[in-house]
Design a protein around this motif. Sequence first.
Motif, PDB file in Angstrom:
ATOM      1  N   GLN A   1      33.377  31.054  41.484  1.00  0.00           N
ATOM      2  CA  GLN A   1      34.510  31.582  42.748  1.00  0.00           C
ATOM      3  C   GLN A   1      35.396  32.583  41.326  1.00  0.00           C
ATOM      4  OE1 GLN A   1      38.018  28.787  44.523  1.00  0.00           O
ATOM      5  NE2 GLN A   1      37.634  29.675  45.526  1.00  0.00           N
ATOM      6  N   HIS A   2      35.815  33.487  42.103  1.00  0.00           N
ATOM      7  CA  HIS A   2      36.107  34.621  40.729  1.00  0.00           C
ATOM      8  C   HIS A   2      36.769  35.419  41.659  1.00  0.00           C
ATOM      9  CE1 HIS A   2      37.564  36.814  37.529  1.00  0.00           C
ATOM     10  NE2 HIS A   2      37.498  35.576  36.318  1.00  0.00           N
ATOM     11  N   SER A   3      37.646  36.328  41.691  1.00  0.00           N
ATOM     12  CA  SER A   3      38.120  37.786  41.722  1.00  0.00           C
ATOM     13  C   SER A   3      37.010  38.872  41.695  1.00  0.00           C
ATOM     14  CB  SER A   3      39.261  38.229  41.298  1.00  0.00           C
ATOM     15  OG  SER A   3      39.188  38.129  40.006  1.00  0.00           O
ATOM     16  N   MET A   4      36.390  38.625  40.342  1.00  0.00           N
ATOM     17  CA  MET A   4      35.541  39.974  39.685  1.00  0.00           C
ATOM     18  C   MET A   4      34.582  39.575  40.898  1.00  0.00           C
ATOM     19  SD  MET A   4      33.544  40.128  36.480  1.00  0.00           S
ATOM     20  CE  MET A   4      32.377  38.225  36.473  1.00  0.00           C
ATOM     21  N   ILE A   5      34.027  38.510  41.805  1.00  0.00           N
ATOM     22  CA  ILE A   5      33.038  37.817  42.517  1.00  0.00           C
ATOM     23  C   ILE A   5      32.899  38.766  43.349  1.00  0.00           C
ATOM     24  CG2 ILE A   5      31.350  36.458  43.792  1.00  0.00           C
ATOM     25  CD1 ILE A   5      30.900  36.749  40.279  1.00  0.00           C
ATOM     26  N   THR A   6      34.580  38.190  43.898  1.00  0.00           N
ATOM     27  CA  THR A   6      34.145  38.762  45.377  1.00  0.00           C
ATOM     28  C   THR A   6      34.614  40.159  45.698  1.00  0.00           C
ATOM     29  OG1 THR A   6      36.406  36.648  45.612  1.00  0.00           O
ATOM     30  CG2 THR A   6      36.534  38.590  46.700  1.00  0.00           C
ATOM     31  N   LYS A   7      35.202  41.093  45.047  1.00  0.00           N
ATOM     32  CA  LYS A   7      35.527  42.650  44.040  1.00  0.00           C
ATOM     33  C   LYS A   7      34.138  43.101  44.260  1.00  0.00           C
ATOM     34  CE  LYS A   7      39.349  43.234  42.101  1.00  0.00           C
ATOM     35  NZ  LYS A   7      39.412  42.226  42.008  1.00  0.00           N
ATOM     36  N   SER A   8      32.936  42.907  43.671  1.00  0.00           N
ATOM     37  CA  SER A   8      31.392  42.682  43.921  1.00  0.00           C
ATOM     38  C   SER A   8      30.782  42.605  45.192  1.00  0.00           C
ATOM     39  CB  SER A   8      30.787  42.149  43.154  1.00  0.00           C
ATOM     40  OG  SER A   8      29.505  41.773  43.308  1.00  0.00           O
ATOM     41  N   ILE A   9      31.131  41.522  45.755  1.00  0.00           N
ATOM     42  CA  ILE A   9      30.513  41.763  47.169  1.00  0.00           C
ATOM     43  C   ILE A   9      31.056  43.171  48.067  1.00  0.00           C
ATOM     44  CG2 ILE A   9      30.849  40.180  49.329  1.00  0.00           C
ATOM     45  CD1 ILE A   9      30.894  37.364  47.411  1.00  0.00           C
ATOM     46  N   GLU A  10      32.646  43.278  47.767  1.00  0.00           N
ATOM     47  CA  GLU A  10      32.759  43.861  48.120  1.00  0.00           C
ATOM     48  C   GLU A  10      32.438  45.316  48.378  1.00  0.00           C
ATOM     49  OE1 GLU A  10      37.636  44.190  47.689  1.00  0.00           O
ATOM     50  OE2 GLU A  10      37.741  42.513  49.921  1.00  0.00           O
ATOM     51  N   ARG A  11      31.854  45.605  47.084  1.00  0.00           N
ATOM     52  CA  ARG A  11      31.508  46.754  46.095  1.00  0.00           C
ATOM     53  C   ARG A  11      30.187  47.033  47.502  1.00  0.00           C
ATOM     54  NH1 ARG A  11      33.766  45.751  41.274  1.00  0.00           N
ATOM     55  NH2 ARG A  11      31.615  45.023  40.614  1.00  0.00           N
TER      56      ARG A  11
END
Length: 874
Positions: free
Chosen positions: A776-786
Amino acid sequence: MANFIANTLTSIFGGKKSERDVKSMQPLVEKINAQYQQLTALSNDELRNKTKIFRTIINEKLDDIQNEIDTLKQQADDINLSLVEKESHYDRIDKLIEQKDEQLEAILNELLPEAFAVVKETARRFKENDELRSKATELDRQLAATRDHIIIQGDEVVYKTSWLAAGSMVNWDMVHYDVQLIGGIVLHQGKIAEMATGEGKTLVATLPCYLNGLAAEGVHLVTVNDYLARRDSEWMGPILQFLGLTVDCIDNSQPHSPERKAAYLADVTYGTNNEFGFDYLRDNMAHAPEDRVLRKFHYAMVDEVDSVLIDDARTPLIISGPVPKGDQQEFRNLKPRIEKLVEAQKKVVSKNLLEAKKTLNTSKHLEKEGGLALLRAFRGLPKNKAIIKYLSEEGVKQKLLKTESYYLRDQEKEMPLVDEALYFTIDEKNNQVEMTDKGLDLITLEGEDKDFFVMPDVGSIIAEIEKSDLSDEEKQRKKDEAFTDFAIKSERVHSIVQLLKAYTLFEKDVEYVVMDGQVKIVDEQTGRIMEGRRYSDGLHQAIEAKENVKVEAATQTFATVTLQNFFRMYHKLAGMTGTAETEAGEFWEIYELDVVVIPTNLPIIRDDKDDLVYRTKREKYNAVIDEIERLKKAGRPVLVGTTSVEVSELLSRMLKIKGIPHNVLNAKQHQSEAQIIQEAGRPGQVTIATNMAGRGTDIKINKEVIAAGGLAIVGTEKHEARRIDRQLRGRAGRQGDPGSSQFYVSLEDNLMRLFGSERIAKIMDRMGYKEGDVIQHSMITKSIERAQKKIEENNFGIRKRLIDYDDVMNSQREMVYKRRSHALLGERLSVDIQNTFYELAESIVHESHQSQDFELLKLNTLRYFSLELPFTED
């Protein structure tokens, strides 16, 4: 650093667009509220009389232009006028109608503050009183005959402030907030109002409905389903009816009926996007003027505009009918061959997967062979659950990608080595299936022509026939045989491919459900059944054969229109939704609609947590069930969002095993939607819903739930579009309520599998994450959004291509429908006929002049006009 620079530039150039938009409307809001304060002193009769005053102002200001239009129409009917004079009159009429619309908009802008204030004052009186009395009008008497809350007592009418809407009793308790006034202004201006869930978009619509309804040109309020159309017309209708406007809903009546025609004649007409579109097509297939129901396309407001103009826009509206010999289907006959083919492929895939597991796990030297076996298995059946599970294991996805890039190099020269062991290959991203030579050999029965499923090269065959020494009659016979053979084999190959797609790419309870002996499509965006819709090109019949239900006759298209081109016909188009900002570019490019983000009435305090990423679906679903159990014990209601019927039923079974009571809302339970959503805010209530099911209805919570932390949103998978995830999140935290949202993702999910898991899988491998671990990390959330953004761009490309193709057909459609309408109504008929003759004569002369063939000119003049030429070749 990037955020700092962006924020600095934003402040230099005057703040965010949404802030500038809202700031520009603030003076109008102040004017509305000033007018609102003055209206409190008026009696009910005086307040209602405002409608008559507004309409008088509009009519007086438009009188001159309307008189000029009427005069020109009368003059154009004069039989003594020449074609050029008549055309000049009609061109002038068309320009005047456009000018009249522009003039009307200017008048309505002047009336806006007082008209909006009248609606707000009416809402206040309905909220603060049990009933409102006034002098009865003719409209009141008509309404009283069918409405229980409207009662005639002598010369007076009594409006009760409680009434039935879609079967439920409502007590009016709403008065427009300032942000709702801003929303109303945005809608009137022909823009999209983005307002968060629970901000009262349904109430906002009453403002522009009243203002634009004053013109009596027709306001169409478009919703996503018939329940919302009926509910909103019955819920909001009394406010507008009290002020003297007529309100109706087209979904209450049958197509072509007098009731449907009357609904369109109302000042405000509610209905679903499909019914509006199909009525347009039906009108243009009508054989008599009285069979037509629509009038001018003046002003449309689209509720859940992203769902209608983005999601539904990929599927055109089609009216179809049976094809001659349409019941002669090959799907039943070919089905056993496809089942044999799929079973054979499953064995090959299982064998290659087993080989890949052995070689990739045991020996570095055999990695190339293992990678080849894995790639074969993946190209054979990418949706196979065992393959999906294996690809989520540490390092496996990277090995597959490495092998694939090796065989794809040099323009896929090496790819036949991969596919030679397979019976067919699947490209899941592009929804395509391709048969291999091995597959064709398997389904060609013993004793059959070896080319039974091979398309003949007609061009080469015709060339060979032309070269032969056969007589002309024999050549023609051979050509006819070749074309017949091509037609038969083309139909057969097409049926085989569609059946193969049905068996490998379309899953029951995901893309479709089987109910009442019928295959029904499930809308991938909303999770609702798309009643009356069928897959085109024989795919629906192929799925019916697969599911052993009645295979319906093939159909042909009688009339079709895309939703994009339908809604672009309106003089003014507006929309409202909770989520439009991510698609703002598409709204502007396709519809020239500006998106205005309107602030919430109260600040949003919902806690949106970063995504939790697991390796497998099994781990993910177990974690979801544990979280539901924890939230239920805390006394919080839980809304569980799923992307398919299949997943909602799987989670339902898991909750039953745990003994957790819950409701399921998906395509199979859509009739009880309103009831389920009403209960979804109770303490400890668990509701599983596919995508946007229940959208358009607030989930209200009580003080006990607020104290416990509010509604909890649990997303079981990220959707292809960020917008759909935002819609699910937006169900919690309405009107300043507390709430939370948490999405659970696995590397086996479709989104991650097809577009986004490589980078995340690498991170998990590098950091030593094992099965059961969560990241769980904001970087992972952003990667999914990309990854989601990538798909959104791809889907926009699909919709853009669809409209580009339809634009060509649309220009023809408009011309044909326009001339058909003129013929049906007897308007401009003489001009159309004379123009047709003129165009035909011009075409004949041009063709003959090009070829310098006088005899052709004589022949065509005689054939088309039954006239001898009045001149000779000399």
